[in-house]
Scaffold this active site. Structure first.
Site, PDB file in Angstrom:
ATOM      1  N   LEU B 129      85.745  36.626  33.487  1.00 40.33           N
ATOM      2  CA  LEU B 129      85.373  37.691  34.588  1.00 40.33           C
ATOM      3  C   LEU B 129      85.298  39.016  33.821  1.00 40.33           C
ATOM      4  O   LEU B 129      85.922  39.513  33.041  1.00 40.33           O
ATOM      5  CB  LEU B 129      86.478  37.859  35.480  1.00 40.33           C
ATOM      6  CG  LEU B 129      86.654  36.567  36.348  1.00 40.33           C
ATOM      7  CD1 LEU B 129      87.932  36.759  37.106  1.00 40.33           C
ATOM      8  CD2 LEU B 129      85.551  36.472  37.662  1.00 40.33           C
ATOM      9  N   ASP B 130      84.135  39.654  33.976  1.00 37.71           N
ATOM     10  CA  ASP B 130      83.989  41.095  33.750  1.00 37.71           C
ATOM     11  C   ASP B 130      84.415  41.994  35.037  1.00 37.71           C
ATOM     12  O   ASP B 130      83.689  42.107  36.025  1.00 37.71           O
ATOM     13  CB  ASP B 130      82.539  41.342  33.341  1.00 37.71           C
ATOM     14  CG  ASP B 130      82.057  40.365  32.083  1.00 37.71           C
ATOM     15  OD1 ASP B 130      82.808  40.182  31.362  1.00 37.71           O
ATOM     16  OD2 ASP B 130      81.019  39.892  32.460  1.00 37.71           O
TER      17      ASP B 130
END
Lengths: 210, 288
Positions: B129-130
């Site tokens: 996840l960014d």
């Protein structure tokens, strides 16, 4: 020139066969095959049952390739050395409770259970853990006690006979790290991904057969 | 006892390892197989190879690259970038990957997480996840569209765990390439909502940032990309410093256990008499 042992990494569709082959070839062994061919298995000096993945998928793939009978004969009757890795080690058990109850190869009596740990212990058990070696010979002669190996699993092998556990690690509970019963070896960690300690263990395994 | 892991992220763009700054600028570093050979020799605990051009160019994973690099690394290899279906995952595993990092596909095709976990085991599935902070809230960032999505990071992480993810790789977009250290607040909130291991990424400048993230949060691993690429023995020197305070694996032949560091975490020169005594020291090669 000493004849190089012939090692067959059993290809059953879910193992990380290439990583295992890379590690063994790195040690200088050239006679390494990734195969599920009956002839190759019969002609091998030692077998490796690798494993990444879920138990059910693994055992079904072994059955689909009709490997159970030939492996039983090679390992139980001919006493050919075999090393199970991760799920490959869990397959040696009587049964597993991963995604429902599934029968294993039943070579080393025991069951594969979910790691049910206290909240502060993440599951899966991922990472490098100190391995407490109960029996150094033959798998751990080159490693010292408390050497680090890389683990990555959510289920563990609960052996009925404590004698079969040759190494364990501590992760809230005593987690079986390695098993042995005669010519049958299994490790829960990934020697092919355990840097130099893993390479040492492969060297020990192959030295023990030749 | 389980060790905290020091991971190296190798960011690959069009076949070349690059330094990424804020998801916008990229500086070339070198060939992936050479980067991995060195990281392995220097005793890194894990390698995360992310191909940032695969999704964008619509090429899918570069299997040849993985096949080559896996011959050079004997530590766990997580591969990400362009992974969108089960067949690609199977092929990557055949090429020598151990874990697969799913980013874009996890957002748009959640069923892939569950399916991959069922076939390959959940330990194999890393959801990446960014995260970007927008008006005080962490949102999922889309690196292709270059904007944040209306998805809350923590609820998505929790959902990913429920769907079968085995680890969460959380990268702070704000800290990426900034050398400002890990986003401690982000890591603490993620660790509070999931029970699977969390890998922190984004912002590491030196060993102190690792010490900080391991002492202030419950992350299982922390990763750096850029600074490992730029000096000799970067990994074992960094680990020697971290090891003074945090329980990590330090088993390389050159372990720098007796090394001293200055305030910038650079190695201090050894005393003259120590260097003199080393002059005729024979160092046996370790034979495995």
């Amino acid at each position: 020139m000493i004849k190089q042992p012939s090692i067959v990494i059993i290809d059953y569709g879910v193992g990380n066969t290439q990583s295992v082959a890379n590690a063994i070839k790195f040690l200088g062994y050239k006679n390494v095959k990734i195969s599920c061919d009956f002839n190759d298995i019969e002609n091998a000096d030692a077998l490796i049952l690798p494993g990444v993945g879920a138990f059910e998928e693994a055992i079904q793939n072994i059955k689909k390739r009709n490997l159970v009978e030939i492996l039983n004969y090679q390992v139980l009757d001919l006493k050919k050395p075999i090393l199970g890795i991760c799920v490959g080690m869990q397959l040696l058990a009587t049964y597993s409770e991963e995604n429902g109850k599934h029968e294993g190869l039943n070579w080393i009596k025991g069951e594969v259970k979910k790691l049910n740990l206290s909240r502060e212990f993440s599951v899966p058990h991922v990472g490098w853990n100190d391995v407490i070696i109960k029996s150094k010979d033959p798998l751990f002669t080159k490693n010292t006690d408390l050497s680090n190996f890389y683990f990555d699993h959510s289920f563990y092998f609960d052996c009925y006979d404590e004698q079969n556990v040759i190494a364990y690690c501590d992760y809230d509970i005593k987690v079986t790290a390695a098993v042995q019963k005669g010519n049958i070896f299994g490790v829960q960690f990934h020697p092919e991904k355990s840097h130099n300690n893993g390479l040492k263990m492969f060297r020990d395994f192959i030295n023990s057969i030749s | 006892m389980l060790k905290k892991r020091i991971a190296a992220t190798v960011v690959v763009r069009d076949g070349i390892v690059v330094q990424s700054i804020g998801f916008e600028k990229y500086l070339p570093v070198g060939k992936p197989d050479i980067a991995i050979e060195f990281l392995n020799q220097w005793g890194v605990d894990e390698i995360i190879l992310i191909d940032i051009s695969a999704t964008k160019n619509n090429t899918g994973p570069q299997f040849d690259v993985i096949r080559e690099v896996s011959k050079k690394g004997f530590v766990p290899l997580t591969v990400g970038g362009g992974v969108s279906n089960i067949e690609q995952i199977r092929e990557l595993m055949n090429c020598g990957a151990d874990k697969i990092s799913i980013n874009k596909a996890a957002i748009h095709n959640k069923a892939l997480i569950t399916e991959a976990a069922h076939i390959f085991g959940n330990q194999c599935v890393v959801v990446s996840l960014d995260a970007i902070k927008i008006d005080g809230k962490y949102k999922v960032y889309d690196y292709i569209l270059r904007k944040h999505l209306d998805i809350e990071v923590f609820s998505f992480a929790k959902e990913a765990e429920r769907l079968g993810a085995g680890e969460i790789l959380i990268n702070s977009v704000d800290r990426d390439g900034s050398y400002l250290g890990f986003d401690i607040e982000l890591m603490n909130e993620i660790c509070a909502v999931v029970n699977i291991p969390v890998i922190a990424a984004g912002g590491a400048k030196n060993a102190n940032d690792f010490i900080e993230v391991f002492s202030k949060t419950k992350v299982s691993a922390a990763s750096a990309a850029n600074f490992f690429n730029f000096f000799e023995h970067s990994v074992n020197i960094t680990k020697a410093k971290i090891n003074k305070e945090i329980n990590i694996r330090l088993e390389t032949f050159a372990d720098y256990k007796d090394a001293e560091f200055d305030s910038d975490i650079r190695l201090k020169k050894k005393a003259d008499d120590v260097l003199e005594s080393m002059l005729y020291l024979k160092i046996e090669k370790e034979i495995i």
